[in-house]
Design a protein around this motif. Sequence first.
Motif, PDB file in Angstrom:
ATOM      1  N   ILE A  78       2.523  -3.779  -4.558  1.00  0.00           N
ATOM      2  CA  ILE A  78       3.115  -4.955  -3.437  1.00  0.00           C
ATOM      3  C   ILE A  78       3.205  -6.256  -4.809  1.00  0.00           C
ATOM      4  O   ILE A  78       1.989  -6.955  -5.192  1.00  0.00           O
ATOM      5  CB  ILE A  78       2.075  -5.406  -2.472  1.00  0.00           C
ATOM      6  CG1 ILE A  78       1.726  -4.192  -1.462  1.00  0.00           C
ATOM      7  CG2 ILE A  78       3.083  -6.688  -1.488  1.00  0.00           C
ATOM      8  CD1 ILE A  78       1.100  -4.047  -0.690  1.00  0.00           C
ATOM      9  N   PHE A 113       7.559  -4.424  -1.904  1.00  0.00           N
ATOM     10  CA  PHE A 113       6.808  -3.164  -2.389  1.00  0.00           C
ATOM     11  C   PHE A 113       8.104  -2.545  -3.272  1.00  0.00           C
ATOM     12  O   PHE A 113       9.212  -3.751  -4.171  1.00  0.00           O
ATOM     13  CB  PHE A 113       7.094  -2.385  -1.572  1.00  0.00           C
ATOM     14  CG  PHE A 113       6.222  -2.757  -0.501  1.00  0.00           C
ATOM     15  CD1 PHE A 113       4.901  -2.565  -0.742  1.00  0.00           C
ATOM     16  CD2 PHE A 113       7.267  -3.041   1.418  1.00  0.00           C
ATOM     17  CE1 PHE A 113       4.304  -2.447   0.797  1.00  0.00           C
ATOM     18  CE2 PHE A 113       6.116  -3.020   2.438  1.00  0.00           C
ATOM     19  CZ  PHE A 113       4.355  -2.814   1.603  1.00  0.00           C
ATOM     20  N   GLU A 125       5.948   0.006   4.635  1.00  0.00           N
ATOM     21  CA  GLU A 125       6.652   0.767   2.710  1.00  0.00           C
ATOM     22  C   GLU A 125       7.786   1.024   2.484  1.00  0.00           C
ATOM     23  O   GLU A 125       8.397   2.392   2.292  1.00  0.00           O
ATOM     24  CB  GLU A 125       5.246   0.877   2.042  1.00  0.00           C
ATOM     25  CG  GLU A 125       4.094   0.589   2.953  1.00  0.00           C
ATOM     26  CD  GLU A 125       2.599   1.674   2.448  1.00  0.00           C
ATOM     27  OE1 GLU A 125       2.851   2.171   2.048  1.00  0.00           O
ATOM     28  OE2 GLU A 125       2.084   0.799   2.781  1.00  0.00           O
ATOM     29  N   ASN A 316      -4.219   1.927   4.184  1.00  0.00           N
ATOM     30  CA  ASN A 316      -3.724   1.752   2.778  1.00  0.00           C
ATOM     31  C   ASN A 316      -4.858   1.037   2.468  1.00  0.00           C
ATOM     32  O   ASN A 316      -5.606   0.474   2.482  1.00  0.00           O
ATOM     33  CB  ASN A 316      -2.324   0.712   2.370  1.00  0.00           C
ATOM     34  CG  ASN A 316      -2.834  -0.505   2.936  1.00  0.00           C
ATOM     35  OD1 ASN A 316      -2.776  -1.437   2.595  1.00  0.00           O
ATOM     36  ND2 ASN A 316      -1.275  -0.918   3.854  1.00  0.00           N
TER      37      ASN A 316
END
Length: 338
Positions: A78, A113, A125, A316
């Motif tokens: 990220i 991302f 994502e 996550n």
Amino acid sequence: MNKKTLFSTLLLVTIYGTALSQVNEEDQQKSDSLQQKATLGIKEKFPRARVLNFEYGQTLSRDFDSELFDQEFQDGEIKAQRTFTASANVPIFKTRQWGLTGSLNYQFNEFEFDDIESTDVSVFEQNGIVNFHNFSAAISSTYFSSLFKKPVIYNASLIVDGNDEGVERLKGLVGLSFILKRTERTTLTLGAIVFIDPTSQLPFFPTFSYNHRFKNSKWELDFILPQRLLFRRPVGKNGRFSIGSSFGSTGFYVNVDNPNFAETFEYSQLEIKSGVIYEHRFSNYLIGTFQGGLQNFISNRLTEKGEPTQDFIYENNQDPTGYFQVGFSIDPFAGKKK
């Protein structure tokens, strides 16, 4: 209302109790003065309780890995997470013992991302930038009274929220807060919150606050369970410096375009921010805030809309990273109150 805003609304009941403790005995006989001072105390502690508040925050780069249905899923980076929040709180009706307030909130979340390997299944994502827009509106009722000969405040809130795809859910909460101890330098309050929300992991939640001004010192301790632990002191005539940690959350709706999944999910990110905060009052109407430091992520989960958070399908793990946040609050009525 996203979970961060709902959490802030929950804490207002505790802060009302703290503000009450700063009112002297003569003022306690005047409900209108009591209500005004309590409201000012809330705004002093929480920018999001002011009439208008705008915040921009950004976290720095960190790595993450994830699981989908308890199986290893994607990992990557990220590069940044950016958040912008705008909120408004407008008094609708007020008497000496009762007040009604309307609130509006908009939150924009942007994730950037990188290094994510493509798969057949995509949650949210993906390499590049992903945006989320969320809105909420609330009606809050507050009643000032007494309990066991102590000032007490009752609060009830009804909240509706959604995103740019439409309205999603209706939620609510009720609570109270009263003072256990009050001296010249120390305040102790206790309260409780009941969530009217089937997805809440804790339907009942106790609240607690402890404020202590150290003797012969400009420093004070400000502890609100479970939201923050800060050491604070004034800087000059118009500034205030704080150091410590705060607990919060970021939440938004995720619309998934996949026939194998439900249409709408809720993403919940619990975090602890540790560092410094500086607040500066530019005028009676305008207050600026800057904070920065280290952000740790406790829990990051994706759950089908309306289902309990513990029934998540995705989670996550993110490495700690740095963050900063700037904000401005405007209160057009501050001059009149003064």
